[in-house]
Design a protein around this motif. Structure first.
Motif, PDB file in Angstrom:
ATOM      1  N   LEU A 226      65.563  34.553  85.472  1.00 32.35           N
ATOM      2  CA  LEU A 226      66.735  33.789  85.076  1.00 32.35           C
ATOM      3  C   LEU A 226      67.671  34.654  84.236  1.00 32.35           C
ATOM      4  CD1 LEU A 226      68.022  30.880  84.949  1.00 32.35           C
ATOM      5  CD2 LEU A 226      66.814  30.616  82.782  1.00 32.35           C
ATOM      6  N   LEU A 227      68.978  34.611  84.574  1.00 32.89           N
ATOM      7  CA  LEU A 227      69.978  35.351  83.810  1.00 32.89           C
ATOM      8  C   LEU A 227      70.800  34.440  82.915  1.00 32.89           C
ATOM      9  CD1 LEU A 227      71.416  37.899  86.425  1.00 32.89           C
ATOM     10  CD2 LEU A 227      69.928  38.385  84.478  1.00 32.89           C
ATOM     11  N   SER A 228      71.227  33.280  83.426  1.00 32.73           N
ATOM     12  CA  SER A 228      72.095  32.422  82.634  1.00 32.73           C
ATOM     13  C   SER A 228      71.979  30.978  83.062  1.00 32.73           C
ATOM     14  CB  SER A 228      73.563  32.869  82.768  1.00 32.73           C
ATOM     15  OG  SER A 228      74.057  32.624  84.079  1.00 32.73           O
ATOM     16  N   LEU A 229      72.346  30.091  82.127  1.00 30.07           N
ATOM     17  CA  LEU A 229      72.485  28.662  82.388  1.00 30.07           C
ATOM     18  C   LEU A 229      73.890  28.270  81.956  1.00 30.07           C
ATOM     19  CD1 LEU A 229      69.034  27.424  81.057  1.00 30.07           C
ATOM     20  CD2 LEU A 229      69.779  27.419  83.438  1.00 30.07           C
ATOM     21  N   GLU A 230      74.585  27.541  82.812  1.00 29.37           N
ATOM     22  CA  GLU A 230      75.996  27.298  82.580  1.00 29.37           C
ATOM     23  C   GLU A 230      76.342  25.830  82.816  1.00 29.37           C
ATOM     24  OE1 GLU A 230      77.953  30.021  85.215  1.00 29.37           O
ATOM     25  OE2 GLU A 230      76.944  31.776  84.365  1.00 29.37           O
ATOM     26  N   ILE A 231      77.405  25.381  82.153  1.00 25.66           N
ATOM     27  CA  ILE A 231      77.951  24.048  82.374  1.00 25.66           C
ATOM     28  C   ILE A 231      78.945  24.122  83.528  1.00 25.66           C
ATOM     29  CG2 ILE A 231      79.422  22.227  81.402  1.00 25.66           C
ATOM     30  CD1 ILE A 231      76.594  22.223  80.292  1.00 25.66           C
ATOM     31  N   GLU A 232      78.686  23.347  84.567  1.00 22.98           N
ATOM     32  CA  GLU A 232      79.598  23.297  85.701  1.00 22.98           C
ATOM     33  C   GLU A 232      80.648  22.211  85.478  1.00 22.98           C
ATOM     34  OE1 GLU A 232      80.617  24.622  88.512  1.00 22.98           O
ATOM     35  OE2 GLU A 232      79.414  26.430  88.166  1.00 22.98           O
ATOM     36  N   LEU A 233      81.572  22.078  86.439  1.00 24.93           N
ATOM     37  CA  LEU A 233      82.711  21.196  86.245  1.00 24.93           C
ATOM     38  C   LEU A 233      82.334  19.713  86.284  1.00 24.93           C
ATOM     39  CD1 LEU A 233      85.747  20.880  85.864  1.00 24.93           C
ATOM     40  CD2 LEU A 233      86.010  21.051  88.351  1.00 24.93           C
ATOM     41  N   GLY A 234      81.396  19.340  87.167  1.00 30.38           N
ATOM     42  CA  GLY A 234      81.113  17.928  87.361  1.00 30.38           C
ATOM     43  C   GLY A 234      80.303  17.310  86.237  1.00 30.38           C
ATOM     44  N   PRO A 235      80.377  15.996  86.074  1.00 32.07           N
ATOM     45  CA  PRO A 235      79.545  15.303  85.084  1.00 32.07           C
ATOM     46  C   PRO A 235      78.056  15.560  85.330  1.00 32.07           C
ATOM     47  CG  PRO A 235      81.249  13.847  85.941  1.00 32.07           C
ATOM     48  CD  PRO A 235      81.280  15.072  86.785  1.00 32.07           C
ATOM     49  N   SER A 236      77.379  16.011  84.308  1.00 31.62           N
ATOM     50  CA  SER A 236      75.936  16.300  84.345  1.00 31.62           C
ATOM     51  C   SER A 236      75.569  17.456  85.271  1.00 31.62           C
ATOM     52  CB  SER A 236      75.125  15.054  84.730  1.00 31.62           C
ATOM     53  OG  SER A 236      74.423  14.541  83.618  1.00 31.62           O
TER      54      SER A 236
END
Length: 493
Positions: A226-236
């Motif tokens: 794993l390199l990164s965890l990110e917040i995407e555009l959609g809800p949840s």
């Protein structure tokens, strides 16, 4: 001494014996009480059996019985072939009457599961009782594709970008209420972990940190890169990005990640869904972007890399960035895009993602660092990371079939020395070749793609199509389409 089943299968050599002994030692040293023998089915879901630790080593030598109908299930878990009728499995040699297959596990795959106490996990594959391999097994399908590459001295290197959704469970009653049990059943009731529509927002990450920490710790404890965890555009909606590995490792990692984080999050009161478009009115589709490059098995050189643009080439031409081999591979992916689509997006739900101006593809096009195109060429001359990103995958895809489709399509382009058209600067313009808009169209495109049918083998294409056709028929017959997707996909994927 009587040969073990693994020896009869021809896979138990000195290296496997060493791995098995190390696994036995690790089971004892770790105080493991149970070992799960897991197999990845046609839909990318892990199934298998759980043994007490003292029985694990023998099962890795002699196999573990599994009912063959597990390989014949559609997404509702209904058997797509009439196994108890004469001729019901005539197209499936070795199958019939719910007979037994034997699962053989790879002892080198042993892991300790981080979300449940004293439990190990091994990856297994099915064999017929006469010690011949089950060629319909999807991991074996990828093995055969990689053998084609290896015959040329090449391998495939892949990096994964996986979008998915995480929800907090507010009430599991619907799912666990015996009065509402159904086939397939309802998912739990959920709420968002972040409100969305604020891409990469640090505040939203902080709001969703608890479940993302579970994802992080689970992936790292399983040894996933794993390199990164990110917040995407959609809800949840979130995204996990992984370091590039060889193709088989990437596919194995995707299976383990997807099934592992769902279980770990569920224990903590969360519901993770790798369904492309969860059944709510305000969502953003999730994609699985697959980065790929051919590499030399001897030395690992990137075979897509070009040191200087081809003389006279413009930036819109593939050979401005890619080697000649890379251009042929790119052209193969384009020519077989419609046929491969059902391996990249295998559910009715996933085709709703292909819409204009949505950071998702709609047409069979490539672009230079263009996120609206189906294929995105990333890198520059002299860049060891030069690669092709395929953006048509959904996160529910079977990883072995997704990757195998890339290999077969790309190799066909190489073998026929196909040239790629110019890069697009208008990925949502009309008039080009469009991707399939539904599962039925995608299945028809696969059957019409003679190159892919030959590469995968007609028996596998018939088997795959039969099972997916059952899913499609039930979808078409469903009066409540949203309820179908809640039960069929959101509850299980």
């Amino acid at each position: 001494m009587t040969a073990s089943f693994a020896q009869r299968c021809g896979i138990h050599d000195a290296a496997r014996e060493d791995a098995l002994q190390r696994a036995e030692q690790a089971i004892a040293a770790g105080g493991l009480e149970l070992v799960r023998f897991a197999w990845c089915d046609l839909h990318g879901v892990t199934r298998g059996k759980t043994l007490v630790a003292s029985a694990a080593a023998q099962a890795m030598r002699d196999g573990l019985g599994m009912v063959s109908t597990l390989m014949l299930k559609d997404t509702s878990d209904r058997t797509a072939f009439k196994v108890f009728e004469p001729g019901g499995t005539a197209s499936l040699p070795g199958f019939g009457f719910a007979n037994n297959l034997l699962l053989l596990a790879d002892p080198a795959s042993l892991r300790t599961l981080p979300w449940t106490p004293a439990t190990g996990w091994v990856r297994a594959q099915p064999w017929f009782e006469d010690a011949t391999p089950v060629e319909l097994d999807t991991r074996r399908v990828l093995e055969r594709a990689l053998e084609r590459l290896a015959g040329r001295g090449w391998g495939l290197r892949c990096g994964l970008e996986v979008e998915f959704h995480i929800y907090r469970i507010t009430d599991a009653g619907d799912q666990l209420d015996p009065a509402q049990a159904a086939w397939p059943g309802l998912p739990p009731r959920v709420e968002l972990v972040h409100p969305g529509y604020n891409l990469l927002a640090e505040n939203w990450y902080d709001m969703a940190e608890e479940p993302l920490r579970i994802v992080q710790h689970t992936a790292q404890a399983l040894g996933l890169p794993l390199l990164s965890l990110e917040i995407e555009l959609g809800p949840s909606q979130v995204e996990a990005v992984f370091q590039a590995t060889d193709a088989m490792t990437a596919a194995d990692n995707m299976v383990l990640f997807r099934n592992g984080v769902r279980q770990a999050l569920r224990r903590a009161g969360y519901h993770a869904s790798f369904m492309c478009r969860p059944p709510f009115p305000n969502i953003m589709s999730s994609g699985w972007h697959l980065h790929q490059s051919l590499v030399a098995l001897d030395g690992g050189a990137n075979l897509f890399r070009r040191e200087q643009p081809e003389p006279g080439a413009t930036p819109a031409q593939a050979r401005h960035t890619l080697s000649a081999l890379g251009e042929h591979y790119l052209a193969g992916l384009l020519e077989h895009a419609r046929g491969m689509a059902v391996f990249c997006t295998p559910t009715v739900n996933g085709f709703g993602r292909f819409r204009p101006n949505a950071l998702a593809p709609q047409a069979v096009l490539w672009g230079r660092d263009n996120r609206g195109a189906m294929l995105r060429v990333v890198g520059a001359c002299g860049d060891a990371g030069t690669r092709i990103e395929n953006r048509i995958g959904e996160p529910a895809a079977n990883p072995y079939l997704y990757l195998a489709s890339q290999i077969h399509a790309g190799l066909d382009g190489i073998e026929r020395r196909r040239e790629a058209p110019p890069a697009t600067e208008a990925p949502y313009a009309t008039g080009g070749v469009m991707l399939p808009t539904g599962l039925g169209e995608a299945l028809a495109a696969l059957r019409q793609d003679e190159g892919l049918v030959a590469a995968f083998g007609a028996p596998f294409i018939d088997y795959f199509s039969r099972i997916k056709q059952c899913e499609l028929q039930r979808w078409e017959a469903a009066e409540d389409k949203d309820d179908f997707q809640r039960r069929e996909y959101f509850s299980r994927f």
